[in-house]
Design a protein around this motif. Structure first.
Motif, PDB file in Angstrom:
ATOM      1  N   GLY A  34     -14.217  19.713  15.842  1.00 39.39           N
ATOM      2  CA  GLY A  34     -13.844  18.977  17.036  1.00 39.39           C
ATOM      3  C   GLY A  34     -14.057  17.485  16.864  1.00 39.39           C
ATOM      4  O   GLY A  34     -14.243  16.986  15.757  1.00 39.39           O
ATOM      5  N   ASP A  35     -14.040  16.758  17.977  1.00 37.45           N
ATOM      6  CA  ASP A  35     -14.148  15.309  17.897  1.00 37.45           C
ATOM      7  C   ASP A  35     -14.920  14.757  19.089  1.00 37.45           C
ATOM      8  O   ASP A  35     -15.025  15.394  20.147  1.00 37.45           O
ATOM      9  CB  ASP A  35     -12.757  14.669  17.842  1.00 37.45           C
ATOM     10  N   ILE A  36     -15.470  13.547  18.895  1.00 39.92           N
ATOM     11  CA  ILE A  36     -16.198  12.810  19.930  1.00 39.92           C
ATOM     12  C   ILE A  36     -15.539  11.448  20.040  1.00 39.92           C
ATOM     13  O   ILE A  36     -15.493  10.696  19.062  1.00 39.92           O
ATOM     14  CB  ILE A  36     -17.683  12.639  19.554  1.00 39.92           C
ATOM     15  N   LEU A  37     -15.009  11.137  21.220  1.00 39.87           N
ATOM     16  CA  LEU A  37     -14.347   9.859  21.429  1.00 39.87           C
ATOM     17  C   LEU A  37     -15.170   9.004  22.393  1.00 39.87           C
ATOM     18  O   LEU A  37     -15.610   9.484  23.441  1.00 39.87           O
ATOM     19  CB  LEU A  37     -12.940  10.048  21.998  1.00 39.87           C
ATOM     20  N   TYR A  38     -15.379   7.749  22.002  1.00 41.69           N
ATOM     21  CA  TYR A  38     -16.087   6.781  22.833  1.00 41.69           C
ATOM     22  C   TYR A  38     -15.173   5.582  23.018  1.00 41.69           C
ATOM     23  O   TYR A  38     -14.746   4.986  22.031  1.00 41.69           O
ATOM     24  CB  TYR A  38     -17.406   6.382  22.157  1.00 41.69           C
ATOM     25  N   ASP A  39     -14.862   5.303  24.253  1.00 38.59           N
ATOM     26  CA  ASP A  39     -13.962   4.197  24.571  1.00 38.59           C
ATOM     27  C   ASP A  39     -12.637   4.340  23.834  1.00 38.59           C
ATOM     28  O   ASP A  39     -12.062   3.354  23.354  1.00 38.59           O
ATOM     29  CB  ASP A  39     -14.629   2.857  24.235  1.00 38.59           C
ATOM     30  N   GLY A  40     -12.177   5.578  23.721  1.00 36.70           N
ATOM     31  CA  GLY A  40     -10.850   5.845  23.174  1.00 36.70           C
ATOM     32  C   GLY A  40     -10.758   6.023  21.676  1.00 36.70           C
ATOM     33  O   GLY A  40      -9.682   6.288  21.155  1.00 36.70           O
ATOM     34  N   ARG A  41     -11.878   5.883  20.948  1.00 35.80           N
ATOM     35  CA  ARG A  41     -11.796   6.061  19.492  1.00 35.80           C
ATOM     36  C   ARG A  41     -12.864   7.045  19.021  1.00 35.80           C
ATOM     37  O   ARG A  41     -13.923   7.181  19.629  1.00 35.80           O
ATOM     38  CB  ARG A  41     -11.951   4.725  18.760  1.00 35.80           C
ATOM     39  N   SER A  42     -12.577   7.706  17.908  1.00 33.88           N
ATOM     40  CA  SER A  42     -13.505   8.696  17.375  1.00 33.88           C
ATOM     41  C   SER A  42     -14.763   8.013  16.846  1.00 33.88           C
ATOM     42  O   SER A  42     -14.691   7.014  16.129  1.00 33.88           O
ATOM     43  CB  SER A  42     -12.845   9.488  16.244  1.00 33.88           C
ATOM     44  N   ILE A  43     -15.922   8.565  17.215  1.00 34.90           N
ATOM     45  CA  ILE A  43     -17.188   8.057  16.686  1.00 34.90           C
ATOM     46  C   ILE A  43     -17.892   9.118  15.851  1.00 34.90           C
ATOM     47  O   ILE A  43     -19.068   8.959  15.503  1.00 34.90           O
ATOM     48  CB  ILE A  43     -18.131   7.559  17.807  1.00 34.90           C
ATOM     49  N   ALA A  44     -17.185  10.185  15.516  1.00 31.97           N
ATOM     50  CA  ALA A  44     -17.777  11.225  14.674  1.00 31.97           C
ATOM     51  C   ALA A  44     -18.181  10.620  13.332  1.00 31.97           C
ATOM     52  O   ALA A  44     -17.373   9.992  12.655  1.00 31.97           O
ATOM     53  CB  ALA A  44     -16.788  12.368  14.466  1.00 31.97           C
ATOM     54  N   GLY A  45     -19.450  10.762  12.966  1.00 34.82           N
ATOM     55  CA  GLY A  45     -19.932  10.230  11.707  1.00 34.82           C
ATOM     56  C   GLY A  45     -20.430   8.801  11.758  1.00 34.82           C
ATOM     57  O   GLY A  45     -20.955   8.289  10.761  1.00 34.82           O
ATOM     58  N   VAL A  46     -20.290   8.125  12.909  1.00 37.19           N
ATOM     59  CA  VAL A  46     -20.786   6.748  13.034  1.00 37.19           C
ATOM     60  C   VAL A  46     -22.306   6.784  13.185  1.00 37.19           C
ATOM     61  O   VAL A  46     -22.827   7.543  14.006  1.00 37.19           O
ATOM     62  CB  VAL A  46     -20.148   6.034  14.247  1.00 37.19           C
ATOM     63  N   PRO A  47     -23.065   5.979  12.415  1.00 38.11           N
ATOM     64  CA  PRO A  47     -24.528   5.991  12.509  1.00 38.11           C
ATOM     65  C   PRO A  47     -25.027   5.617  13.906  1.00 38.11           C
ATOM     66  O   PRO A  47     -24.413   4.804  14.606  1.00 38.11           O
ATOM     67  CB  PRO A  47     -24.967   4.945  11.481  1.00 38.11           C
ATOM     68  N   SER A  48     -26.162   6.207  14.298  1.00 36.20           N
ATOM     69  CA  SER A  48     -26.707   5.999  15.633  1.00 36.20           C
ATOM     70  C   SER A  48     -26.954   4.532  15.944  1.00 36.20           C
ATOM     71  O   SER A  48     -26.692   4.070  17.056  1.00 36.20           O
ATOM     72  CB  SER A  48     -28.020   6.778  15.782  1.00 36.20           C
ATOM     73  N   TYR A  49     -27.469   3.770  14.958  1.00 37.28           N
ATOM     74  CA  TYR A  49     -27.819   2.379  15.241  1.00 37.28           C
ATOM     75  C   TYR A  49     -26.586   1.540  15.552  1.00 37.28           C
ATOM     76  O   TYR A  49     -26.662   0.559  16.312  1.00 37.28           O
ATOM     77  CB  TYR A  49     -28.628   1.772  14.085  1.00 37.28           C
ATOM     78  N   LEU A  50     -25.443   1.911  14.991  1.00 43.37           N
ATOM     79  CA  LEU A  50     -24.214   1.195  15.307  1.00 43.37           C
ATOM     80  C   LEU A  50     -23.715   1.558  16.700  1.00 43.37           C
ATOM     81  O   LEU A  50     -23.160   0.718  17.415  1.00 43.37           O
ATOM     82  CB  LEU A  50     -23.129   1.505  14.269  1.00 43.37           C
ATOM     83  N   LEU A  51     -23.921   2.802  17.094  1.00 38.59           N
ATOM     84  CA  LEU A  51     -23.521   3.224  18.440  1.00 38.59           C
ATOM     85  C   LEU A  51     -24.330   2.498  19.504  1.00 38.59           C
ATOM     86  O   LEU A  51     -23.797   2.120  20.555  1.00 38.59           O
ATOM     87  CB  LEU A  51     -23.683   4.744  18.585  1.00 38.59           C
ATOM     88  N   VAL A  52     -25.628   2.285  19.242  1.00 41.00           N
ATOM     89  CA  VAL A  52     -26.464   1.536  20.189  1.00 41.00           C
ATOM     90  C   VAL A  52     -25.894   0.128  20.377  1.00 41.00           C
ATOM     91  O   VAL A  52     -25.830  -0.390  21.501  1.00 41.00           O
ATOM     92  CB  VAL A  52     -27.927   1.468  19.698  1.00 41.00           C
ATOM     93  N   ARG A  53     -25.474  -0.500  19.294  1.00 44.91           N
ATOM     94  CA  ARG A  53     -24.907  -1.843  19.391  1.00 44.91           C
ATOM     95  C   ARG A  53     -23.626  -1.867  20.213  1.00 44.91           C
ATOM     96  O   ARG A  53     -23.249  -2.901  20.767  1.00 44.91           O
ATOM     97  CB  ARG A  53     -24.629  -2.391  17.990  1.00 44.91           C
ATOM     98  N   GLU A  54     -22.957  -0.714  20.280  1.00 44.40           N
ATOM     99  CA  GLU A  54     -21.722  -0.626  21.060  1.00 44.40           C
ATOM    100  C   GLU A  54     -21.984  -0.141  22.475  1.00 44.40           C
ATOM    101  O   GLU A  54     -21.045   0.117  23.234  1.00 44.40           O
ATOM    102  CB  GLU A  54     -20.734   0.297  20.348  1.00 44.40           C
ATOM    103  N   GLY A  55     -23.262   0.000  22.837  1.00 45.68           N
ATOM    104  CA  GLY A  55     -23.603   0.328  24.218  1.00 45.68           C
ATOM    105  C   GLY A  55     -23.785   1.797  24.521  1.00 45.68           C
ATOM    106  O   GLY A  55     -23.879   2.185  25.686  1.00 45.68           O
TER     107      GLY A  55
END
Length: 244
Positions: free
Chosen positions: A62-83
């Motif tokens: 499956g997939d996880i979309l944040y603000d319209g784009r896939s964040i599957a595999g994106v490191p947690s620390y980068l996600l924090v920077r994106e809010g």
């Protein structure tokens, strides 16, 4: 006709631990500005779902979309920077650091010093008990105070989407009421929230919409009041007997 892009969208999400599929085919959306709750019994897969959204456990499908784009595999620390920020079950505070130092950790990825100062002041207005104990070691706080600290630290990260994992767990009733007051305050300030909560009644009363998980699958969803009125939800999660 314009369409609204959800801030968070799960599409057929699968998460597995070893050979066990803890989350199976999960679909969920959280629109901007909403407070959405996810309820279910212990072991239903709720916390696993949040950990997958944050990149703390890998998805199996499956997939996880944040603000319209896939964040599957994106490191947690980068996600924090994106809010995208989570307050984990168990709070995750730094017990050896002071309250002041813990709050500062919420701003580790920010450089706007003056705005950090204003955001910290705002958090201390919401949680005056923390202001009284700024130089105190966080590990000496009560469970409720630690939950306040964890939420305050998350707010200083400037979340666009705040994930709350069991914020009332282990707290006295008076502290639970305070924490939910704060959750509603944060929501009213425009922060989008996905809430996992053992107290299904409080969660549904506070939220706009709700989802119900059972054994890793989504079994119900809808407006929170509709779920509160559902006899099956009332029987399973609100401690009421279902009519024959």
């Amino acid at each position: 006709m314009s369409t609204v892009t959800p801030l968070l969208e799960l599409r057929d999400l699968d998460v597995a631990y070893g050979g066990i599929r803890a989350v199976r085919g999960l679909n969920l959306t959280v629109n901007r500005g909403e407070l959405v709750c996810l309820i279910g019994a212990n072991g239903a897969g709720k916390s696993t779902t949040l950990r997958a959204i944050c990149g703390l456990v890998p998805r199996a499908g499956g997939d996880i979309l944040y603000d319209g784009r896939s964040i599957a595999g994106v490191p947690s620390y980068l996600l924090v920077r994106e809010g995208l920020v989570m307050v984990p079950e168990g709070r995750g505070i730094f017990g050896q650091l002071t309250i002041e130092e813990n709050l500062a950790m919420g701003a580790y990825s920010r450089r706007d010093i003056e705005q950090i100062r204003r955001d910290t002041e705002h958090v201390l207005e919401i949680f005056p008990r923390l202001r009284e104990r700024l130089k105190q070691s966080a590990g000496t706080l009560s469970g409720g105070e630690q939950q306040m600290l964890a939420m305050g630290r998350a707010m200083i990260s400037r979340p666009r989407l705040l994930l709350l994992d069991e914020p009332s767990m282990g707290l006295a009733p008076i502290m639970v009421d305070k924490i939910f007051e704060v959750i509603e305050t944060i929501s009213n300030e425009g922060v989008t929230i996905l809430l996992i909560e053992q107290n299904a009644k409080l969660a549904l009363e506070a939220s706009n919409r709700g989802y119900v998980m059972e054994s890793g699958r989504m079994i119900l969803d809808g407006p929170s009041q509709q779920l509160l009125d559902d006899p099956k939800v009332r029987a399973a999660y609100l401690g009421e007997e279902e009519a024959a």
